[in-house]
Design an enzyme around this catalytic site. Structure first.
Site, PDB file in Angstrom:
ATOM      1  CD  GLU A 134     -12.028 -28.163 -12.758  1.00 37.35           C
ATOM      2  OE1 GLU A 134     -11.463 -28.348 -13.869  1.00 37.35           O
ATOM      3  OE2 GLU A 134     -11.840 -27.163 -12.051  1.00 37.35           O
ATOM      4  CG  HIS A 138     -19.024 -39.972 -15.116  1.00 37.04           C
ATOM      5  ND1 HIS A 138     -17.668 -39.876 -15.369  1.00 37.04           N
ATOM      6  CD2 HIS A 138     -19.433 -41.138 -15.671  1.00 37.04           C
ATOM      7  CE1 HIS A 138     -17.275 -40.955 -16.032  1.00 37.04           C
ATOM      8  NE2 HIS A 138     -18.326 -41.730 -16.229  1.00 37.04           N
ATOM      9  CB  SER A 195     -19.922 -44.778 -15.961  1.00 39.32           C
ATOM     10  OG  SER A 195     -19.512 -43.957 -17.043  1.00 39.32           O
TER      11      SER A 195
END
Length: 377
Positions: free
Chosen positions: A343, A347, A163
């Site tokens: 938060e 990422h 990701s």
């Protein structure tokens, strides 16, 4: 395929697919009313706003243009690599245009032109769904012309990862992987093919068939960047690998597979998470996975981008507060897609994706691999 953008202007003897409109020789006219249809194979989507102006001079492609506000222009093309050239500018006004291609890959970021200045920018795009998409944003975007041609011999940089690398969807903005931003640093003769997927480890990326998809399209002298580790740590059997055994063994399958097909593999250590110690140093959360990949790079004589080390240096320079601008630390109401804020210490938002992609770009330049080095800006 050549497209001339501007307002409808009927003229005798010139007929385009959308009606009687003027166009430069060899070009098809595109107006704000040119909506995409399968029959035509090109046009704007119906989500954005598109306006047009005709300045009357200078003659030709610079005379008129479209103003695409959050609009996407789509062109049906065969799968593979395509080279795209865009002409941007305005005879009497300053402009600013950002362009993202399929899956939100950033190819042109806040391109400014002064009144009377025109810029021709070119880039290559990897297409997998039979359609090239150009998404326009910016303070004062313009599009005067677009040219598209197949580029089957162009170098392709394939990305395998998780990701932190993947293409995040438009409705997740400003969420972005560094692979999504990497095209910004690549010249027109190379394209980025980002196959990274959220939640995957080096093991599950193979078991789900994603690596086989890459093997079916990668060609000699292409490159494969491999970044796994975040999810190899997870406890589930589908993803878990052990650093000095199954992790290295699995990564070796990527290396050997690329070499068997004449492509060049490059290992990338996992980008760091945003966890700080009390003294302001960054806490390493990947441990032996970083050591194992560094060892494998030496054992297999393969190029290594030590993104863990580079990102550690960057994040420590910025500190706990400064790094919030790179990660998905969002205030409530700051971004429409995240009304409650966020938060997230793993990422990136788009700014962070760009800065981490810059680190990858700098390390690729440092490796001095040919011909890849010629394709980097």
């Amino acid at each position: 395929m050549k497209f001339d953008f501007g307002p409808v202007a009927p003229t005798a003897g010139t007929t385009g697919a959308q009606g009687a409109v003027s166009a430069a020789d060899g070009y098809v006219k595109v107006t704000p009313e040119t909506m995409y249809t399968k029959a035509a194979g090109y046009g704007f989507d119906d989500d954005g706003r598109v306006y047009a102006k005709d300045r009357g001079e200078p003659a030709g492609l610079r005379q008129d243009f479209c103003i695409p506000l959050g609009a996407v222009f789509a062109v049906d093309v065969p799968n593979g690599t395509h080279r795209v050239s865009v002409l941007l500018g305005d005879e009497i006004a300053d402009t600013e245009t950002t362009i993202k291609t399929n899956a939100g890959r950033l190819v042109l970021n806040k391109q400014r032109t002064l009144a009377g200045q025109f810029v021709r920018a070119s880039f290559s795009v990897w297409v997998t769904n039979g359609q090239l998409q150009l998404a326009f944003t910016g303070l004062a975007p313009r599009i005067n012309a677009v040219e598209v041609e197949a580029a089957p011999s162009a170098c392709t940089i394939f990305l395998a990862g998780d990701s932190t690398v993947t293409d995040q969807p438009a409705d997740g903005y400003p969420y972005a992987g560094w692979g999504q931003m990497l095209p910004l640093f690549v010249k027109q003769d190379a394209a980025v093919a980002n196959y990274a997927l959220s939640g995957r480890s080096s093991k599950s990326f193979i078991s789900e068939g994603v690596l086989d998809t890459i093997w079916s399209v990668i060609k000699p002298n292409d490159y494969l960047l491999i970044q796994f580790g975040h999810n190899d740590q997870k406890p589930d059997e589908e993803r878990r690998t052990e650093p000095f055994t199954t992790y290295k063994e699995t990564l070796l399958r990527y290396i050997d597979g690329a070499r068997e097909r004449g492509a060049i593999p490059i290992l990338v250590t996992s980008v760091q998470r945003r966890f700080f110690e009390e003294d302001g140093t960054l806490r390493d959360t990947h441990g032996d996975y970083l050591t194992a990949m560094r060892e494998l790079a030496k054992e297999a004589d393969v190029g290594l981008i030590d993104l863990a080390a580079r990102s550690k240096t960057l994040f420590e320079q910025l500190g706990p507060e400064g790094t919030k601008a790179l990660f998905m630390w969002l205030a409530p109401g700051e971004f429409i897609n995240f009304p409650d804020g966020a938060e997230d210490n793993t990422h990136f938002q788009q700014k962070g994706g760009i800065e981490v992609a810059r680190l990858v770009y700098e390390e690729l330049k440092r490796l001095k691999l040919q011909p890849l080095n010629m394709f980097l800006r």
